[in-house]
Design an enzyme around this catalytic site. Structure first.
Site, PDB file in Angstrom:
ATOM      1  N   HIS A 129      54.999  33.496 -67.560  1.00 44.30           N
ATOM      2  CA  HIS A 129      55.270  32.197 -66.959  1.00 44.30           C
ATOM      3  C   HIS A 129      54.521  31.068 -67.664  1.00 44.30           C
ATOM      4  CE1 HIS A 129      57.195  33.447 -62.906  1.00 44.30           C
ATOM      5  NE2 HIS A 129      57.486  34.312 -63.861  1.00 44.30           N
ATOM      6  N   HIS A 291      59.963  44.151 -66.371  1.00 45.45           N
ATOM      7  CA  HIS A 291      60.157  44.777 -65.061  1.00 45.45           C
ATOM      8  C   HIS A 291      59.916  46.286 -65.083  1.00 45.45           C
ATOM      9  CE1 HIS A 291      62.738  41.200 -63.441  1.00 45.45           C
ATOM     10  NE2 HIS A 291      61.505  40.863 -63.781  1.00 45.45           N
TER      11      HIS A 291
END
Length: 758
Positions: A129, A291
């Site tokens: 991020h 993920h």
């Protein structure tokens, strides 16, 4: 004044945010409500008694905002102008640093317990991020300056609880002080996390320097978190933003606007990742690789339990936000995204389990304990470990955006190939992760540390210098050759400017090094005047060939283009009665077409270059706003911007032979005539009735047209701050100062990409 004013501000974050939105300054066709606060989602402050002091922006909301040209000045840097991050970093034991980060990753803290006993997933999200705000169209965003520490990024909904990750890293930062920047540490943490969980990364480059105030960036027109006013149709959102909703890095994991449709989500995944310079394979690798680790957090309903974000939290929170009243508020009771998904049964180990689970089950829509839409495997055993209770297991779960990798035909082909070829997947993820973390850092010559891999094509490589560089006598001889070539001052100046002014300090791309002005796509850009280049470049190449054939020192075309422009500037100053030497430092080299990714370079084509009085046909944003944006990308101050405009107008450097702003009877001579004639009395300005964005200056007595100009030219007489600067250069004692200041600013632009000189 209300927060929804008719006259939306021309702000440092955006332009006329209501009509044009984008830039630091703003773009295209999204709309906004003109929130008066720094962050569009935070209410404007109120003074005691119900009112608040009115600012200039309140009184004149359409006033051109120049503040973006003075952000992060030396005044806000506590380290001082003499501080060298490279020198401090050289004292750092990077292996010891990595060991200390690894210890943080594996030492769970009671105040914020680690999922599965390992903070790896949290730190991967932190790094992702920090870097994932990068966008290709203007180079803004990214991890290069540690901006995630500041508003609005530190308080975005998509960054919920990353304040805890940064706080976990504080002991490491405190220990090493200025030897490691926050900007480097924020992305190194995720890299080390991957390695600590068994993944082989592609490499890592240090060298990101911290800023001390946030960069003013237009993130979108909305004044609420997760607002979606940026959409111009069901399938399209404004080109000036990187994510689908305000406060997200990419897309809503529940699906577009909360619609749990994996196929529709794939469309927006593809577009948002494209805007971050990622292709389909890189996109699949990043999503699946990221993920493979960790989990999301949705133990309860956020609206019922979660407090304000860091910037809205009370003093006693000390910079932490999103405090939760749901049970303990931490560990198994954590609420972050509201989703409760653990992707694999090995959440702290690198594996191919993401794809094996994605394709190993059929999926049905469900909701998390927090009420968010997610998917659960049909008829599946509980194989997923609980993050805090070793006696519990859960059924496999996925996000809507995970299923996009199976539903979208192109993504599915790539995903199945990765499923069947784990080593190929691992390499693809390693390279894509490296690109994600380093996309805004520019060439590898800026990188520090022992883990820097070979240059990649997306880093715009240029060859190393492999010849003796020219000395003072050679430089003088080459200048003479150039001035005897028959090329005009205007041709030489405009070509050198075109070569250098493609630079963007946001992501350190473009510039004169590489001489890509002679390559596609830059050679064909309208603003670069391809027909003129067809005359200038062959003439300079002939001078280069003759000089290099003589033996001894050699000169690259990249160097010669800059030297030729500088020789023309010296001649123009001499013709104005001022002797000056334009500094020139050789060392540029010539890139090849094979070293130039045409698609990647297309985003550098300017929509406007006010320094050449160029405005793309059909452009809706005010030209003067785009002037400030271009100056910002060139890392110029307002005085530097001002003197360059005046000098380039005098030198007739306009694109397409335009006469707008050439306010002189001595074109091609480096005079301050632009300023003296712009500010002269006895004239009146009038908008042209025949040409858009054009104005006429008419003699008051005769009403005859004396000059024509653009809005960019007029702003230096209209805007009070710019007029003050213009008055300096219009003064009778300014002739030499004007030339000296122009030369200094010119040299700065010519050397913006000379990172080897730092």
């Amino acid at each position: 004044m209300s927060d929804t004013q008719d006259n939306a501000p021309v702000s440092a974050q955006g332009v006329d945010q209501k009509a044009a939105a984008g830039c630091p300054v703003a773009h295209d066709s999204v709309t906004a409500h003109g929130s008066e606060s720094e962050s569009p989602a935070i209410d404007s402050p109120s003074a005691v008694g119900g009112g608040r002091p009115r600012t200039n922006r309140d009184w004149w909301p359409n006033q051109l905002d120049l503040s973006v040209l003075s952000t992060n000045s030396a005044k806000v840097n506590p380290l001082g102008e003499d501080f060298s991050y490279a020198k401090e970093f050289a004292k750092l034991d990077v292996e010891a640093l990595k060991r200390d980060i690894t210890e943080v990753l594996t030492t769970s803290q009671d105040w914020w317990p680690a999922d599965f006993g390992h903070y790896g997933g949290l730190m991967i999200r932190l790094s992702w991020h920090a870097a994932g705000t990068y966008r290709i169209h203007d180079g803004r965003g990214g991890a290069g300056d540690g901006g995630q520490r500041f508003a609005p990024l530190n308080s975005w909904p998509d960054n919920v609880n990353l304040d805890k990750a940064r706080r976990l890293l504080w002991p490491v930062k405190q220990k090493y002080g200025q030897k490691i920047s926050w900007a480097d540490l924020l992305v190194l943490a995720g890299n080390v996390a991957l390695e600590s969980m068994g993944f082989k990364t592609f490499g890592f480059g240090f060298g990101r320097e911290d800023v001390w105030e946030p960069e003013e960036i237009f993130w979108g027109p909305e004044d609420t978190w997760l607002g979606d006013e940026r959409y111009v149709s069901e399938k399209e959102f404004s080109a000036g933003v990187g994510a689908t909703e305000m406060g997200l890095i990419y897309v809503n994991p529940e699906g577009p606007r909360g619609n749990a449709d994996p196929a529709s989500a794939a469309h927006f995944i593809r577009e948002t990742f494209r805007r971050m310079a990622m292709n389909d394979e890189e996109t699949v690798a990043l999503i699946a690789g990221g993920h493979t680790f960790g989990k999301t957090h949705g133990a309860g309903v956020a609206d019922d339990h979660v407090g304000p974000e860091p910037e809205g939290a009370p003093l006693e929170a000390q910079g932490l936000g999103w405090m939760s009243s749901h049970a303990s508020g931490v560990g198994a009771d954590t609420i972050s995204s509201g989703l409760e998904v653990t992707w694999t049964d090995r959440p702290t180990q690198w594996s191919n389990r993401f794809f094996e689970i994605l394709f190993g089950y059929e999926w049905e829509l469900t909701t998390s304990p927090g009420g968010a839409k997610q998917w659960v495997a049909k008829d599946a055993e509980a194989i997923i470990p609980d993050a805090y209770d070793s006696t519990k297991k859960h059924k496999p779960t996925m996000l809507t955006t995970d299923l996009s990798l199976r539903v979208d035909p192109a993504y599915e082909r790539i995903s199945r190939r990765f499923l069947e070829n784990p080593d190929e997947f691992a390499l693809a993820f390693a390279k894509a992760w490296y690109k994600l973390l380093h996309r805004d850092m520019g060439p590898v010559s800026r990188f520090l540390g022992p883990w820097v891999p070979q240059t990649q094509l997306w880093q715009d490589p240029v060859p190393a210098v492999d010849h003796e560089l020219v000395g003072a006598a050679d430089i003088a001889a080459l200048k003479a050759k150039v001035l005897e070539s028959g090329l005009t001052t205007t041709q030489l100046v405009s070509t050198a400017w075109a070569s250098a002014a493609s630079f963007r300090h946001t992501d350190k791309r473009g510039g004169a090094n590489g001489a890509r002005i002679r390559l596609e796509p830059q050679r064909s850009w309208e603003v670069n005047q391809p027909e003129q280049l067809a005359t200038v470049l062959p003439a300079l190449e002939e001078i280069q060939r003759e000089f290099n054939a003589a033996g001894g020192a050699k000169i690259s075309l990249a160097d010669l283009i800059v030297l030729a422009g500088s020789a023309a500037v010296e001649k123009a100053a001499r013709d104005a009665g001022v002797e000056v030497t334009v500094p020139f430092r050789p060392g540029r080299t010539d890139a090849t077409q094979e070293q130039t990714d045409v698609d990647s370079f297309r985003v550098l084509e300017p929509r406007a270059d006010a320094f050449r009085n160029y405005l793309r046909p059909g452009e809706k944003t005010q030209p003067e706003v785009l002037l400030v944006d271009r100056a910002y990308l060139l890392n110029l101050t307002a005085p530097e911007m001002t003197v360059l405009i005046g000098g380039l107008r005098a030198l007739e450097a306009n694109a397409g032979g335009s006469r707008h702003g050439v306010l002189t009877d001595r074109p091609g001579v480096l005079t301050n005539d632009f300023f003296t004639n712009l500010l002269a009395s006895g004239a009146r300005w009038k908008a042209s009735e025949s040409t858009e964005h054009a104005y006429e200056i008419r003699d008051v007595a005769t009403d005859k047209v004396k000059w024509t100009a653009s809005a960019v030219d007029l702003i230096f007489g209209s805007n009070s701050q710019l007029r003050a600067l213009a008055e300096v250069y219009a003064s009778e004692d300014a002739r030499e100062k004007f030339v000296q200041d122009f030369v200094a600013a010119w040299t700065k632009v010519m050397e913006l990409d000379r990172f080897d000189l730092a």
